[in-house]
Design a protein around this motif. Structure first.
Motif, PDB file in Angstrom:
ATOM      1  N   ALA A  72      -3.413  71.606   4.039  1.00  0.00           N
ATOM      2  CA  ALA A  72      -3.919  71.985   5.357  1.00  0.00           C
ATOM      3  C   ALA A  72      -3.287  73.272   5.879  1.00  0.00           C
ATOM      4  O   ALA A  72      -3.921  74.023   6.624  1.00  0.00           O
ATOM      5  N   ASN A  73      -2.042  73.536   5.494  1.00  0.00           N
ATOM      6  CA  ASN A  73      -1.345  74.736   5.965  1.00  0.00           C
ATOM      7  C   ASN A  73      -1.445  75.916   5.009  1.00  0.00           C
ATOM      8  O   ASN A  73      -0.971  77.016   5.324  1.00  0.00           O
ATOM      9  N   SER A  74      -2.049  75.702   3.844  1.00  0.00           N
ATOM     10  CA  SER A  74      -2.145  76.775   2.860  1.00  0.00           C
ATOM     11  C   SER A  74      -3.285  77.730   3.203  1.00  0.00           C
ATOM     12  O   SER A  74      -4.431  77.304   3.387  1.00  0.00           O
ATOM     13  N   PRO A  75      -3.015  79.026   3.257  1.00  0.00           N
ATOM     14  CA  PRO A  75      -4.088  79.984   3.564  1.00  0.00           C
ATOM     15  C   PRO A  75      -5.133  80.105   2.463  1.00  0.00           C
ATOM     16  O   PRO A  75      -6.221  80.614   2.707  1.00  0.00           O
ATOM     17  N   VAL A  76      -4.814  79.624   1.266  1.00  0.00           N
ATOM     18  CA  VAL A  76      -5.779  79.726   0.158  1.00  0.00           C
ATOM     19  C   VAL A  76      -6.410  78.379  -0.183  1.00  0.00           C
ATOM     20  O   VAL A  76      -7.292  78.309  -1.037  1.00  0.00           O
ATOM     21  N   MET A  77      -5.984  77.297   0.470  1.00  0.00           N
ATOM     22  CA  MET A  77      -6.535  75.977   0.149  1.00  0.00           C
ATOM     23  C   MET A  77      -7.127  75.248   1.342  1.00  0.00           C
ATOM     24  O   MET A  77      -7.944  74.341   1.167  1.00  0.00           O
ATOM     25  N   SER A  78      -6.739  75.607   2.542  1.00  0.00           N
ATOM     26  CA  SER A  78      -7.129  74.831   3.723  1.00  0.00           C
ATOM     27  C   SER A  78      -8.645  74.749   3.900  1.00  0.00           C
ATOM     28  O   SER A  78      -9.152  73.781   4.483  1.00  0.00           O
ATOM     29  N   PHE A  79      -9.368  75.720   3.359  1.00  0.00           N
ATOM     30  CA  PHE A  79     -10.825  75.710   3.548  1.00  0.00           C
ATOM     31  C   PHE A  79     -11.492  74.549   2.811  1.00  0.00           C
ATOM     32  O   PHE A  79     -12.654  74.212   3.077  1.00  0.00           O
ATOM     33  N   GLU A 123      -6.842  71.468  10.745  1.00  0.00           N
ATOM     34  CA  GLU A 123      -5.997  71.602  11.932  1.00  0.00           C
ATOM     35  C   GLU A 123      -5.662  70.246  12.565  1.00  0.00           C
ATOM     36  O   GLU A 123      -4.740  70.148  13.377  1.00  0.00           O
ATOM     37  N   GLN A 124      -6.337  69.186  12.157  1.00  0.00           N
ATOM     38  CA  GLN A 124      -6.124  67.871  12.763  1.00  0.00           C
ATOM     39  C   GLN A 124      -5.228  66.956  11.924  1.00  0.00           C
ATOM     40  O   GLN A 124      -5.012  65.797  12.287  1.00  0.00           O
ATOM     41  N   TYR A 125      -4.704  67.442  10.821  1.00  0.00           N
ATOM     42  CA  TYR A 125      -4.050  66.566   9.836  1.00  0.00           C
ATOM     43  C   TYR A 125      -2.861  65.796  10.405  1.00  0.00           C
ATOM     44  O   TYR A 125      -2.603  64.645  10.001  1.00  0.00           O
ATOM     45  N   LYS A 126      -2.113  66.369  11.346  1.00  0.00           N
ATOM     46  CA  LYS A 126      -0.867  65.748  11.813  1.00  0.00           C
ATOM     47  C   LYS A 126      -1.095  64.383  12.460  1.00  0.00           C
ATOM     48  O   LYS A 126      -0.241  63.498  12.361  1.00  0.00           O
ATOM     49  N   THR A 127      -2.214  64.214  13.117  1.00  0.00           N
ATOM     50  CA  THR A 127      -2.473  62.943  13.801  1.00  0.00           C
ATOM     51  C   THR A 127      -3.062  61.886  12.875  1.00  0.00           C
ATOM     52  O   THR A 127      -3.339  60.763  13.312  1.00  0.00           O
ATOM     53  N   TRP A 153     -10.867  58.941   8.079  1.00  0.00           N
ATOM     54  CA  TRP A 153     -10.756  60.340   8.481  1.00  0.00           C
ATOM     55  C   TRP A 153     -10.466  61.211   7.272  1.00  0.00           C
ATOM     56  O   TRP A 153     -11.051  62.303   7.120  1.00  0.00           O
ATOM     57  N   GLN A 154      -9.575  60.760   6.393  1.00  0.00           N
ATOM     58  CA  GLN A 154      -9.250  61.528   5.193  1.00  0.00           C
ATOM     59  C   GLN A 154     -10.473  61.679   4.292  1.00  0.00           C
ATOM     60  O   GLN A 154     -10.678  62.728   3.679  1.00  0.00           O
ATOM     61  N   THR A 155     -11.283  60.648   4.230  1.00  0.00           N
ATOM     62  CA  THR A 155     -12.514  60.738   3.441  1.00  0.00           C
ATOM     63  C   THR A 155     -13.448  61.786   4.027  1.00  0.00           C
ATOM     64  O   THR A 155     -13.985  62.637   3.300  1.00  0.00           O
ATOM     65  N   ASP A 156     -13.640  61.734   5.350  1.00  0.00           N
ATOM     66  CA  ASP A 156     -14.497  62.708   6.020  1.00  0.00           C
ATOM     67  C   ASP A 156     -13.915  64.117   5.942  1.00  0.00           C
ATOM     68  O   ASP A 156     -14.666  65.105   5.985  1.00  0.00           O
ATOM     69  N   ASN A 157     -12.608  64.203   5.832  1.00  0.00           N
ATOM     70  CA  ASN A 157     -11.929  65.502   5.752  1.00  0.00           C
ATOM     71  C   ASN A 157     -12.028  66.129   4.371  1.00  0.00           C
ATOM     72  O   ASN A 157     -11.576  67.242   4.151  1.00  0.00           O
ATOM     73  N   HIS A 158     -12.589  65.385   3.408  1.00  0.00           N
ATOM     74  CA  HIS A 158     -12.691  65.812   2.008  1.00  0.00           C
ATOM     75  C   HIS A 158     -11.334  65.803   1.296  1.00  0.00           C
ATOM     76  O   HIS A 158     -11.172  66.443   0.259  1.00  0.00           O
ATOM     77  N   THR A 159     -10.389  65.062   1.879  1.00  0.00           N
ATOM     78  CA  THR A 159      -9.061  64.978   1.275  1.00  0.00           C
ATOM     79  C   THR A 159      -9.129  64.436  -0.139  1.00  0.00           C
ATOM     80  O   THR A 159      -8.492  64.976  -1.057  1.00  0.00           O
ATOM     81  N   TYR A 160      -9.882  63.368  -0.337  1.00  0.00           N
ATOM     82  CA  TYR A 160      -9.917  62.711  -1.638  1.00  0.00           C
ATOM     83  C   TYR A 160     -10.755  63.490  -2.648  1.00  0.00           C
ATOM     84  O   TYR A 160     -10.427  63.521  -3.836  1.00  0.00           O
ATOM     85  N   ILE A 191       6.891  78.272   2.245  1.00  0.00           N
ATOM     86  CA  ILE A 191       6.685  79.281   3.290  1.00  0.00           C
ATOM     87  C   ILE A 191       5.635  78.824   4.298  1.00  0.00           C
ATOM     88  O   ILE A 191       5.775  79.053   5.503  1.00  0.00           O
ATOM     89  N   THR A 192       4.605  78.146   3.813  1.00  0.00           N
ATOM     90  CA  THR A 192       3.455  77.846   4.676  1.00  0.00           C
ATOM     91  C   THR A 192       3.477  76.457   5.318  1.00  0.00           C
ATOM     92  O   THR A 192       2.734  76.222   6.276  1.00  0.00           O
ATOM     93  N   THR A 193       4.308  75.547   4.808  1.00  0.00           N
ATOM     94  CA  THR A 193       4.244  74.156   5.269  1.00  0.00           C
ATOM     95  C   THR A 193       5.446  73.785   6.138  1.00  0.00           C
ATOM     96  O   THR A 193       6.575  73.703   5.626  1.00  0.00           O
ATOM     97  N   PRO A 194       5.252  73.527   7.415  1.00  0.00           N
ATOM     98  CA  PRO A 194       6.371  73.130   8.289  1.00  0.00           C
ATOM     99  C   PRO A 194       7.046  71.848   7.806  1.00  0.00           C
ATOM    100  O   PRO A 194       8.261  71.682   7.956  1.00  0.00           O
TER     101      PRO A 194
END
Length: 203
Positions: free
Chosen positions: A55-62, A68-72, A87-94, A140-143
């Motif tokens: 989610a925080n990667s500039p080359v993968m987040s798309f 932007e909602q991943y934290k919750t 939510w993860q399914t709808d987010n295309h996480t899997y 660098i990109t992931t808090p």
């Protein structure tokens, strides 16, 4: 009877040959990591665990629908929360994790293919080198790669979180891949020079 110094010298001489075995052990180790972790990418808990990095990667987040909602929507390993899983399914996480797992397994198999094809093994070695470069960029990109400021005085750089420590270990993967590339290049050059030497002898 050999003196202790003579015995130590013999052991040291034998130890100088260990790099020949070591490069093969590196290949097996790298392949195991890629294949095993790649296979786990098809399991929801592993896919959930990489959400902050993607989610925080500039080359993968798309790849995600709502990065932007991943934290919750984060869950702990072993936790089953149907709402968050939906939510993860709808987010295309899997879907993304399945694709990433397929790529990682393929890289592991390419690394092992060195036994039958030096060229395919070289491709696997190069991919095994490039992959940790991407992974290490997460520092660098992931808090979440660093300890959060939750009251203790030790947070942020250089205090790596559990996820950050796992990412940092890819430095060894990077180093191992360099050794594999060098060995594959050496073998390919030897294969190329062998027919030329044979033709020269035949003339």
């Amino acid at each position: 009877m050999n003196s202790p110094n003579t015995l130590i010298q013999k052991l040291l001489i034998q130890a100088t040959e260990l790099d020949k075995i070591g490069v093969h052990l590196i290949r097996i180790g790298v392949a195991i990591i890629f294949i095993w972790i790649g296979a786990l990418k098809f399991v929801p808990y592993e896919a959930d665990s990489i959400t902050p990095f993607v989610a925080n990667s500039p080359v993968m987040s798309f790849f995600y629908e709502h990065p932007e909602q991943y934290k919750t929507h984060l869950t702990h390993e072993g936790q089953l929360d149907p709402v968050q899983r939906q939510w993860q399914t709808d987010n295309h996480t899997y879907a993304f994790s399945d694709g990433l797992g397929t790529v990682e397994i393929l890289i592991g198999l390419l690394v092992l293919s060195y036994a039958v094809s030096r060229r395919m093994g070289m491709i696997g070695s190069v991919l095994a080198f490039l992959t940790p470069l991407v992974t290490l960029s997460f520092l660098i990109t992931t808090p979440e790669a660093w300890v959060s400021n939750l009251g203790d005085g030790d947070f942020g750089f250089p205090y790596l979180s559990g996820g950050g420590r796992l990412v940092l270990k890819d430095v060894l993967m990077l180093a191992g891949a360099v050794v594999m590339i060098a060995d594959s290049a050496r073998q390919l050059l030897q294969e190329k020079s062998a027919p030329q030497a044979y033709e020269a002898q035949s003339v």
